[in-house]
Design a protein around this motif. Sequence first.
Motif, mmCIF file in Angstrom:
data_model
loop_
_atom_site.group_PDB
_atom_site.id
_atom_site.type_symbol
_atom_site.label_atom_id
_atom_site.label_comp_id
_atom_site.label_asym_id
_atom_site.label_seq_id
_atom_site.Cartn_x
_atom_site.Cartn_y
_atom_site.Cartn_z
ATOM 1 N N HIS A 64 0.833 -1.209 0.000
ATOM 2 C CA HIS A 64 0.000 0.000 0.000
ATOM 3 C C HIS A 64 0.867 1.257 0.000
ATOM 4 O O HIS A 64 0.542 2.244 -0.654
ATOM 5 N N SER A 65 1.981 1.207 0.711
ATOM 6 C CA SER A 65 2.863 2.382 0.774
ATOM 7 C C SER A 65 3.485 2.689 -0.586
ATOM 8 O O SER A 65 3.919 3.815 -0.825
ATOM 9 N N GLU A 66 3.506 1.715 -1.473
ATOM 10 C CA GLU A 66 4.068 1.919 -2.805
ATOM 11 C C GLU A 66 3.030 2.390 -3.826
ATOM 12 O O GLU A 66 3.386 2.750 -4.944
ATOM 13 N N LEU A 67 1.751 2.352 -3.450
ATOM 14 C CA LEU A 67 0.703 2.812 -4.367
ATOM 15 C C LEU A 67 0.808 4.323 -4.551
ATOM 16 O O LEU A 67 1.220 5.045 -3.640
ATOM 17 N N ARG A 68 0.389 4.776 -5.679
ATOM 18 C CA ARG A 68 0.358 6.211 -5.939
ATOM 19 C C ARG A 68 -1.098 6.675 -5.885
ATOM 20 O O ARG A 68 -1.696 7.009 -6.898
ATOM 21 N N LEU A 69 -1.644 6.656 -4.656
ATOM 22 C CA LEU A 69 -3.029 7.074 -4.467
ATOM 23 C C LEU A 69 -3.118 8.580 -4.624
ATOM 24 O O LEU A 69 -2.239 9.314 -4.167
ATOM 25 N N HIS A 103 -21.452 -1.407 -8.366
ATOM 26 C CA HIS A 103 -20.203 -2.161 -8.242
ATOM 27 C C HIS A 103 -19.197 -1.712 -9.309
ATOM 28 O O HIS A 103 -18.021 -1.457 -9.008
ATOM 29 N N GLU A 104 -19.653 -1.590 -10.539
ATOM 30 C CA GLU A 104 -18.775 -1.144 -11.627
ATOM 31 C C GLU A 104 -18.288 0.286 -11.398
ATOM 32 O O GLU A 104 -17.114 0.599 -11.647
ATOM 33 N N LEU A 105 -19.174 1.156 -10.931
ATOM 34 C CA LEU A 105 -18.791 2.543 -10.662
ATOM 35 C C LEU A 105 -17.744 2.596 -9.557
ATOM 36 O O LEU A 105 -16.754 3.331 -9.644
ATOM 37 N N LEU A 106 -17.930 1.806 -8.526
ATOM 38 C CA LEU A 106 -16.965 1.758 -7.427
ATOM 39 C C LEU A 106 -15.618 1.239 -7.913
ATOM 40 O O LEU A 106 -14.569 1.771 -7.535
ATOM 41 N N ASP A 107 -15.630 0.238 -8.781
ATOM 42 C CA ASP A 107 -14.371 -0.256 -9.358
ATOM 43 C C ASP A 107 -13.652 0.857 -10.122
ATOM 44 O O ASP A 107 -12.439 1.041 -9.980
ATOM 45 N N ARG A 108 -14.387 1.608 -10.920
ATOM 46 C CA ARG A 108 -13.778 2.715 -11.681
ATOM 47 C C ARG A 108 -13.211 3.782 -10.748
ATOM 48 O O ARG A 108 -12.134 4.328 -10.994
ATOM 49 N N LEU A 109 -13.935 4.068 -9.667
ATOM 50 C CA LEU A 109 -13.468 5.053 -8.690
ATOM 51 C C LEU A 109 -12.161 4.594 -8.044
ATOM 52 O O LEU A 109 -11.212 5.368 -7.900
ATOM 53 N N MET A 110 -12.095 3.326 -7.668
ATOM 54 C CA MET A 110 -10.874 2.805 -7.048
ATOM 55 C C MET A 110 -9.688 2.937 -8.001
ATOM 56 O O MET A 110 -8.604 3.370 -7.590
ATOM 57 N N TYR A 115 -5.777 2.656 -7.066
ATOM 58 C CA TYR A 115 -5.720 1.253 -6.681
ATOM 59 C C TYR A 115 -5.515 0.415 -7.936
ATOM 60 O O TYR A 115 -5.947 0.811 -9.017
ATOM 61 N N PRO A 116 -4.861 -0.744 -7.814
ATOM 62 C CA PRO A 116 -4.527 -1.528 -9.006
ATOM 63 C C PRO A 116 -5.762 -2.069 -9.715
ATOM 64 O O PRO A 116 -6.738 -2.447 -9.075
ATOM 65 N N ALA A 117 -5.692 -2.086 -11.030
ATOM 66 C CA ALA A 117 -6.770 -2.656 -11.844
ATOM 67 C C ALA A 117 -6.486 -4.134 -12.055
ATOM 68 O O ALA A 117 -5.354 -4.579 -11.941
ATOM 69 N N GLY A 118 -7.522 -4.875 -12.325
ATOM 70 C CA GLY A 118 -7.336 -6.258 -12.725
ATOM 71 C C GLY A 118 -7.498 -7.280 -11.624
ATOM 72 O O GLY A 118 -8.383 -8.108 -11.690
ATOM 73 N N ASP A 119 -6.683 -7.245 -10.610
ATOM 74 C CA ASP A 119 -6.697 -8.266 -9.559
ATOM 75 C C ASP A 119 -7.576 -7.789 -8.403
ATOM 76 O O ASP A 119 -7.135 -7.028 -7.546
ATOM 77 N N ASP A 120 -8.836 -8.261 -8.386
ATOM 78 C CA ASP A 120 -9.786 -7.816 -7.363
ATOM 79 C C ASP A 120 -9.324 -8.160 -5.956
ATOM 80 O O ASP A 120 -9.474 -7.356 -5.034
ATOM 81 N N ASP A 121 -8.774 -9.362 -5.772
ATOM 82 C CA ASP A 121 -8.332 -9.762 -4.429
ATOM 83 C C ASP A 121 -7.217 -8.848 -3.923
ATOM 84 O O ASP A 121 -7.211 -8.455 -2.757
ATOM 85 N N ARG A 122 -6.285 -8.508 -4.791
ATOM 86 C CA ARG A 122 -5.204 -7.612 -4.371
ATOM 87 C C ARG A 122 -5.753 -6.219 -4.074
ATOM 88 O O ARG A 122 -5.360 -5.582 -3.104
ATOM 89 N N ARG A 123 -6.676 -5.753 -4.901
ATOM 90 C CA ARG A 123 -7.249 -4.423 -4.678
ATOM 91 C C ARG A 123 -7.964 -4.373 -3.334
ATOM 92 O O ARG A 123 -7.837 -3.422 -2.575
#
Length: 194
Positions: A64-69, A103-110, A115-123
Amino acid sequence: MDTALVITIVVVLVLIAAAAVFAVPWQRSRRLRSRFGPEYERAVREHGDRRAAERELAERERRHSELRLQPLSDDARRRFETEWDSVQERFVDSPESAVRDAHELLDRLMIERGYPAGDDDRRIADLSVEHAGTVGRYREARAASERSTGGDASTEDLRSAMVHFRALFHELLDGGSAASAASDAADPGDPAAR
């Protein structure tokens, strides 16, 4: 020097060293338990071992510290709010599609926040670092959304999913403000909740 005094000093030093050895993991456990709340307990259940769970939670913090939020621009924020209002208004007439769209809107917001795209579990794991109190309810909402695709979710399940999606949506949009906390408890069909 008296032998009894030397033995006493050695015993005291050994006790101090032992206390230090046990205090460090205890402090780490306490910090992780405090930071992750229910997510800590979930990780322990999932791993079946406190140490393995704590290693995983520490790894989440590191990643998480490496993410560019990043915060949203004012335009993006308004766009997301408008889309959310539209999704929420459709809930009364079409709860299944409204939950899916939420759900789709929340994914786009993340993803827009970084937050990383693609891997839901990692996100979800990454989300748990800053949103530990909400991520469990988000998991429940995702499960209800997936059940609704097969027609296996009740209207109450879908209403609950909307409430849980909205809680995380507002945390991501507002940074967990008091206004978002107040809206979490409101019914998705309630115009006052918008």
